[in-house]
Each structure stands twice: as structure tokens, then as C-alpha cells.
Design an enzyme around this catalytic site. Structure first.
Site, PDB file in Angstrom:
ATOM      1  N   ASP A  28      -2.581  -6.927  -5.070  1.00  0.00           N
ATOM      2  CA  ASP A  28      -4.042  -7.017  -4.365  1.00  0.00           C
ATOM      3  C   ASP A  28      -4.142  -7.993  -3.157  1.00  0.00           C
ATOM      4  OD1 ASP A  28      -6.489  -7.093  -3.422  1.00  0.00           O
ATOM      5  OD2 ASP A  28      -7.461  -6.984  -5.487  1.00  0.00           O
ATOM      6  N   SER A  48     -11.195  -5.428  12.745  1.00  0.00           N
ATOM      7  CA  SER A  48      -9.993  -5.703  11.465  1.00  0.00           C
ATOM      8  C   SER A  48      -8.715  -5.516  12.387  1.00  0.00           C
ATOM      9  CB  SER A  48     -10.248  -5.227  10.260  1.00  0.00           C
ATOM     10  OG  SER A  48      -9.713  -4.016  10.311  1.00  0.00           O
ATOM     11  N   SER A 108       1.207   3.487  -2.359  1.00  0.00           N
ATOM     12  CA  SER A 108       0.900   4.410  -3.489  1.00  0.00           C
ATOM     13  C   SER A 108       0.327   5.507  -2.912  1.00  0.00           C
ATOM     14  CB  SER A 108      -0.326   3.684  -4.462  1.00  0.00           C
ATOM     15  OG  SER A 108      -1.420   3.448  -3.577  1.00  0.00           O
ATOM     16  N   SER A 109      -0.150   5.837  -1.706  1.00  0.00           N
ATOM     17  CA  SER A 109      -0.868   6.772  -1.103  1.00  0.00           C
ATOM     18  C   SER A 109      -0.361   6.775   0.401  1.00  0.00           C
ATOM     19  CB  SER A 109      -2.207   6.607  -0.993  1.00  0.00           C
ATOM     20  OG  SER A 109      -3.181   7.162  -0.311  1.00  0.00           O
ATOM     21  N   GLY A 110      -0.698   7.985   1.126  1.00  0.00           N
ATOM     22  CA  GLY A 110      -0.761   7.812   2.362  1.00  0.00           C
ATOM     23  C   GLY A 110       0.576   7.659   3.359  1.00  0.00           C
ATOM     24  N   GLY A 135       0.740  -1.199   0.096  1.00  0.00           N
ATOM     25  CA  GLY A 135       0.188   0.069  -0.075  1.00  0.00           C
ATOM     26  C   GLY A 135       0.976   1.277   0.115  1.00  0.00           C
ATOM     27  N   SER A 158      -1.081  -1.677  12.447  1.00  0.00           N
ATOM     28  CA  SER A 158      -2.449  -1.673  13.192  1.00  0.00           C
ATOM     29  C   SER A 158      -3.283  -0.440  13.420  1.00  0.00           C
ATOM     30  CB  SER A 158      -2.235  -2.244  14.649  1.00  0.00           C
ATOM     31  OG  SER A 158      -3.384  -2.643  15.520  1.00  0.00           O
ATOM     32  N   TYR A 160     -14.060  -1.914  11.019  1.00  0.00           N
ATOM     33  CA  TYR A 160     -12.556  -1.578  10.977  1.00  0.00           C
ATOM     34  C   TYR A 160     -11.992  -1.659  12.189  1.00  0.00           C
ATOM     35  CZ  TYR A 160      -8.256   1.346  10.288  1.00  0.00           C
ATOM     36  OH  TYR A 160      -7.338   1.843  10.372  1.00  0.00           O
ATOM     37  N   SER A 161     -12.364  -1.330  13.193  1.00  0.00           N
ATOM     38  CA  SER A 161     -12.009  -1.617  14.447  1.00  0.00           C
ATOM     39  C   SER A 161     -11.361  -3.224  14.928  1.00  0.00           C
ATOM     40  CB  SER A 161     -12.948  -1.277  15.792  1.00  0.00           C
ATOM     41  OG  SER A 161     -13.053   0.208  15.479  1.00  0.00           O
ATOM     42  N   THR A 216      -4.520  11.371   5.282  1.00  0.00           N
ATOM     43  CA  THR A 216      -3.901  10.442   4.228  1.00  0.00           C
ATOM     44  C   THR A 216      -5.007  10.415   3.198  1.00  0.00           C
ATOM     45  OG1 THR A 216      -4.677   8.457   5.159  1.00  0.00           O
ATOM     46  CG2 THR A 216      -2.555   9.106   5.725  1.00  0.00           C
TER      47      THR A 216
HETATM   48  N1  LIG Z   1      -4.532   7.362   8.251  1.00  0.00           N
HETATM   49  C1  LIG Z   1      -5.035   7.080   9.479  1.00  0.00           C
HETATM   50  O1  LIG Z   1      -5.343   8.008  10.329  1.00  0.00           O
HETATM   51  C2  LIG Z   1      -4.589   5.698   9.956  1.00  0.00           C
HETATM   52  C3  LIG Z   1      -4.970   5.589  11.298  1.00  0.00           C
HETATM   53  C4  LIG Z   1      -4.558   4.343  11.746  1.00  0.00           C
HETATM   54  C5  LIG Z   1      -4.068   3.110  10.914  1.00  0.00           C
HETATM   55  N2  LIG Z   1      -4.134   3.620   9.663  1.00  0.00           N
HETATM   56  C6  LIG Z   1      -3.760   2.551   8.745  1.00  0.00           C
HETATM   57  O2  LIG Z   1      -2.598   2.929   7.731  1.00  0.00           O
HETATM   58  C7  LIG Z   1      -2.734   1.926   6.661  1.00  0.00           C
HETATM   59  C8  LIG Z   1      -2.600   2.954   5.564  1.00  0.00           C
HETATM   60  O3  LIG Z   1      -3.703   3.731   5.369  1.00  0.00           O
HETATM   61  P1  LIG Z   1      -3.594   5.256   4.875  1.00  0.00           P
HETATM   62  O4  LIG Z   1      -4.044   6.101   6.005  1.00  0.00           O
HETATM   63  O5  LIG Z   1      -2.127   5.437   4.152  1.00  0.00           O
HETATM   64  O6  LIG Z   1      -4.567   5.311   3.996  1.00  0.00           O
HETATM   65  P2  LIG Z   1      -4.740   5.393   2.003  1.00  0.00           P
HETATM   66  O7  LIG Z   1      -3.973   6.904   1.835  1.00  0.00           O
HETATM   67  O8  LIG Z   1      -6.041   5.392   1.655  1.00  0.00           O
HETATM   68  O9  LIG Z   1      -3.653   4.461   1.581  1.00  0.00           O
HETATM   69  C9  LIG Z   1      -4.008   3.032   1.727  1.00  0.00           C
HETATM   70  C10 LIG Z   1      -3.012   2.216   0.946  1.00  0.00           C
HETATM   71  O10 LIG Z   1      -3.636   0.808   0.818  1.00  0.00           O
HETATM   72  C11 LIG Z   1      -3.562   0.097  -0.449  1.00  0.00           C
HETATM   73  N3  LIG Z   1      -4.603  -0.877  -0.467  1.00  0.00           N
HETATM   74  C12 LIG Z   1      -5.973  -0.592  -0.071  1.00  0.00           C
HETATM   75  N4  LIG Z   1      -6.593  -1.751  -0.337  1.00  0.00           N
HETATM   76  C13 LIG Z   1      -5.714  -2.510  -1.211  1.00  0.00           C
HETATM   77  C14 LIG Z   1      -5.875  -4.031  -1.534  1.00  0.00           C
HETATM   78  N5  LIG Z   1      -6.893  -4.844  -1.528  1.00  0.00           N
HETATM   79  N6  LIG Z   1      -4.699  -4.464  -1.893  1.00  0.00           N
HETATM   80  C15 LIG Z   1      -3.543  -3.791  -1.691  1.00  0.00           C
HETATM   81  N7  LIG Z   1      -3.276  -2.478  -1.650  1.00  0.00           N
HETATM   82  C16 LIG Z   1      -4.542  -2.006  -0.979  1.00  0.00           C
HETATM   83  C17 LIG Z   1      -3.817   1.417  -1.443  1.00  0.00           C
HETATM   84  O11 LIG Z   1      -3.273   1.034  -2.530  1.00  0.00           O
HETATM   85  P3  LIG Z   1      -3.796   1.062  -4.164  1.00  0.00           P
HETATM   86  O12 LIG Z   1      -5.314   1.757  -3.793  1.00  0.00           O
HETATM   87  O13 LIG Z   1      -3.046   1.846  -5.080  1.00  0.00           O
HETATM   88  O14 LIG Z   1      -4.152  -0.292  -4.589  1.00  0.00           O
HETATM   89  C18 LIG Z   1      -2.975   2.577  -0.658  1.00  0.00           C
HETATM   90  O15 LIG Z   1      -1.675   2.652  -1.256  1.00  0.00           O
HETATM   91  C19 LIG Z   1      -3.961   1.228   6.662  1.00  0.00           C
HETATM   92  O16 LIG Z   1      -3.953  -0.093   7.092  1.00  0.00           O
HETATM   93  C20 LIG Z   1      -4.817   1.802   7.789  1.00  0.00           C
HETATM   94  O17 LIG Z   1      -5.945   1.292   8.353  1.00  0.00           O
HETATM   95  C21 LIG Z   1      -4.465   4.891   9.184  1.00  0.00           C
END
Ligand SMILES: NC(=O)c1ccc[n+]([C@@H]2O[C@H](COP(=O)([O-])OP(=O)(O)OC[C@H]3O[C@@H](n4cnc5c(N)ncnc54)[C@H](OP(=O)(O)O)[C@@H]3O)[C@@H](O)[C@H]2O)c1
Length: 271
Positions: free
Chosen positions: A52, A147, A14-16, A12, A130, A144-145, A179
Site C-alpha cells: 500500500d 498530485s 493489478s490493473s490497467g 499498481g 505522471s 488529481y492534476s 483502464t
Molecule cells: N488511465 C489513464 O487515462 C491515465 C492517464 C494518465 C495517467 N494515469 C496514471 O496511471 C497510473 C495507473 O492508473 P490506471 O489508469 O492503470 O488505473 P487503474 O486501472 O485503476 O490501476 C491503478 C493501480 O494502482 C493501484 N493502487 C491504487 N491505490 C493504491 C495504493 N494506495 N497503494 C498501492 N497501489 C494502489 C491499484 O492496485 P490495487 O487496487 O490492487 O491496490 C491498481 O493496480 C496512475 O498513476 C494514473 O494516475 C492514467
């Protein structure tokens, strides 16, 4: 570079958080490969491979490509994921399953694919992303929680199982960060104006989105991942959040349930 992995796979990316972790590790001298379901361009300094995490074959193929590209995988950051929101009563089992399929089983798929490589190499590091929601569950983000609670249980068990092979398992537990997570959040289909929960869900999700987007500095997450990768004896948990969030998490086991419930209710259902 002695006590740290050289080659890191970040799912993952590509983003965030994943993009920030991949860029931060690359800047720190690591050889990083990132994944995305649809990698675009050549990824610049960071090679990107299609993966994926919902799909066993896609994960297996991607791991093979990463090994062909960089020779070995010393560490994996299992970061790919998304959030689903809606009242529990408004969530179908398919919607709940999709959440578990990506965040929990996606982590498992990647671990299963890299564990044999790490055992053969004589060691490795796995850092599972996590969330504080994996410790304090959020109303209207129950699945979500759940998971992330599953990721917590899994990581604790895997840490013990993998340790004799020299494989260290840790988690980072982020609080709120700006993100793509907010825009990518899925609402359950029944989260519409006909739902008896509609007003409460809308208010709670707006508060969550506001909190997420308020924190634009992803640097602490990158630094936390580096701590997990570079510690001689990595800890199981690395929370990375505001002081208030960290205090709540630390106190949760000692607080009466009724107090935690009141705090969450006042945070997400006030006014
Ligand atoms: N942002 C927060 O506040 C926060 C807080 C706690 C935990 N997290 C965790 O941090 C992690 C990253 O999230 P983020 O906040 O950076 O969100 P994000 O910007 O939406 O990034 C999510 C990333 O996950 C990838 N992804 C989603 N579904 C996928 C799949 N089925 N297979 C492969 N790649 C997949 C996306 O890639 P593609 O779409 O390019 O495939 C993207 O690169 C997650 O596990 C999230 O639960 C985030």
C-alpha cells in the site's frame, strides 16, 4: 540485455497501465515483480507482492520481499495511483490529502525505499507515471492534476540529485487510456445535486470518462516505458498521448493563458 535493467518493480500492477506494463516487460524478457494492495493468486508469470503506497511500513516490507524474491531491483515504475474528481469548493482537505498521499507521497515512499538499494548497486532507473494532467491541469480534477504536478516537480529534482549515483529518473506522461481508472475514480462527498457545481462537474467527468474509455490500446504506454528503461541516456519526459494532446502540451508554454483556458473550457464545458 547489456544497457537495460534486468529486474523491474511495477507498483499498481493489478490493473490497467501497471498490469499492461508488467505483462509487456515480462514478455520482453525482464524479470518483473508487481504490487497491489491485495494481490490475488500467485500472479502467474508475474509475482505479486502486497504494497500500500500510502503506508511507509507496507512499502518497506514489500521492498524487502521483492529483494528476497529476485535479489535486486534495477528499475522501478511508480505507477500506483487513482483520481479524485469534484469542484475545488466541494473538496475537503482530507479528500485532497488522500489524493496527494497516494499519487505524490506514494511515489516518494517507494523512491525513498529503493534509492539506498540502487546507490549500493551502483545505479538504477526510476520511471514515475505522471500524466498530461500534470502539465495541463483539468477543471474538476484539480487535486488529481496537483498530485501529478507534484510528481513532475519531484522527478525533475530527483533526477539531478540521483544522477551522480548512476540512477536515471524519467517520467511517462500518459494521455487518456481505458483502464480501471475511470471506475476507480472517487467523487468528493460534496459532489452531489446540492452542489452549485453539480451539472458542470457531471458533464466534465462524463467527457473525461468517455475520452479515457475510448482509447483501449495500452501498447504505446508499454513501449514508452521500455524506451525509458532502455535508452542509454533516458530523457526526463516521455509523453504518450494522441497527436492533438501532445501538440497542446508542446504549445502550452507559448500560448497565451486565455487561449489554453478557452480550449479547456470548450473541451469540458461545451454544450
Ligand atoms: N488511465 C489513464 O487515462 C491515465 C492517464 C494518465 C495517467 N494515469 C496514471 O496511471 C497510473 C495507473 O492508473 P490506471 O489508469 O492503470 O488505473 P487503474 O486501472 O485503476 O490501476 C491503478 C493501480 O494502482 C493501484 N493502487 C491504487 N491505490 C493504491 C495504493 N494506495 N497503494 C498501492 N497501489 C494502489 C491499484 O492496485 P490495487 O487496487 O490492487 O491496490 C491498481 O493496480 C496512475 O498513476 C494514473 O494516475 C492514467
Amino acid at each position: 540485455m547489456t544497457n537495460r535493467p534486468q529486474t523491474v518493480l511495477v507498483t499498481g500492477a493489478s490493473s490497467g497501465l501497471g498490469a499492461a506494463i508488467a505483462a509487456g516487460l515480462t514478455a520482453g524478457g525482464y524479470r518483473v515483480v508487481g504490487t497491489s494492495r491485495q494481490p490475488r493468486g500467485d500472479g502467474g508469470a508475474i509475482p505479486m507482492v502486497a504494497m500500500d503506497v500510502d503506508d511507509d511500513a507496507s512499502v518497506a516490507m514489500a521492498i524487502g520481499q521483492v529483494v528476497a524474491l529476485v535479489g535486486r531491483i534495477d528499475a522501478v515504475v511508480n505507477n500506483a495511483g487513482f483520481g479524485i474528481a469534484g469542484a475545488i469548493e466541494d473538496t475537503t482537505s482530507d479528500e485532497a490529502g488522500a489524493q496527494m498521499c497516494t499519487n505524490f507521497l506514494g511515489t516518494h515512499r517507494v523512491c525513498r525505499a529503493v534509492l539506498p538499494l540502487m546507490r549500493a548497486q551502483g545505479g538504477g532507473r526510476i520511471v514515475n507515471v505522471s500524466s498530461l494532467a500534470g502539465i495541463v491541469p483539468l477543471p474538476f480534477q484539480a487535486f488529481y492534476s496537483a498530485s501529478k504536478f507534484a510528481v513532475e516537480a519531484y522527478s525533475e529534482a530527483l533526477r539531478i540529485e540521483a544522477k551522480p549515483f548512476g540512477i536515471h529518473v524519467s517520467m511517462i506522461e500518459p494521455g487518456d487510456y481505458a483502464t480501471g481508472f475511470t471506475a476507480h475514480r472517487r467523487m468528493t462527498t460534496a459532489s452531489n445535486s446540492a452542489s452549485p457545481y453539480h451539472a458542470r462537474v457531471s458533464r466534465a467527468v462524463a467527457i473525461m470518462a468517455r475520452d479515457e474509455q475510448a482509447n483501449r490500446d495500452l501498447g504505446p504506454v508499454v513501449a514508452t516505458v521500455r524506451r525509458a528503461l532502455e535508452a542509454a541516456t533516458p530523457k526526463l519526459r516521455y509523453p504518450t498521448a494522441t497527436a492533438a494532446q501532445r501538440i497542446l502540451v508542446a504549445l502550452k508554454p507559448f500560448l497565451p493563458d486565455a487561449i489554453v483556458e478557452k480550449l479547456l473550457t470548450s473541451t469540458y464545458e461545451a454544450g
